[in-house]
Design a protein around this motif. Sequence first.
Motif, mmCIF file in Angstrom:
data_model
loop_
_atom_site.group_PDB
_atom_site.id
_atom_site.type_symbol
_atom_site.label_atom_id
_atom_site.label_comp_id
_atom_site.label_asym_id
_atom_site.label_seq_id
_atom_site.Cartn_x
_atom_site.Cartn_y
_atom_site.Cartn_z
ATOM 1 N N TRP A 4 37.256 29.922 41.694
ATOM 2 C CA TRP A 4 37.578 30.963 40.892
ATOM 3 C C TRP A 4 37.425 32.403 41.105
ATOM 4 N N ARG A 47 41.455 29.882 42.292
ATOM 5 C CA ARG A 47 42.271 30.165 40.813
ATOM 6 C C ARG A 47 41.951 31.394 40.281
ATOM 7 N N LEU A 104 41.324 33.957 37.147
ATOM 8 C CA LEU A 104 40.995 34.019 35.746
ATOM 9 C C LEU A 104 42.092 35.025 34.924
#
Length: 142
Positions: free
Chosen positions: A85, A8, A10
């Motif tokens: 992340w 994912r 940010l």
Amino acid sequence: MSSRPKLRRLLDLPGVADLEMKALMKPRCADPDARAEFPDIDATALAAFGLTVEAAEAVALPADWDGVEHLDGFDLIDAFAAEGWDVTDDRRKPLRMLGHFALPLALAMRGVAGELPFQPEDTTPEPWGAGMAAEARRFRKR
């Protein structure tokens, strides 16, 4: 053959890309000491993680907390990547605003405080033949 889950980003959270652009134009925006001058930083953190940067700093950290938010450069990138992340820009450099968002993100992703924004599961099928090149390389090595 297993594929690694996609990280994912940010930068894809609402408001983060706008703040990155602002920090490019006004480098002071990325300075942690200047957060009071830029209220949109806390607004973005609140929208993304359910807590402001100030609220994140006030959270009592667990005894086994590793201090991930204090890492620098590629160590910080690697630590967040290990937990799913991507905290880099399009040139694979750490985000300018990461100093503001590292702690709220770490708290939310580890379930200590705040929450991560909902992300629907990616149900897009892998394109036909997507893994064939890698499989062919492995076969040639045998």
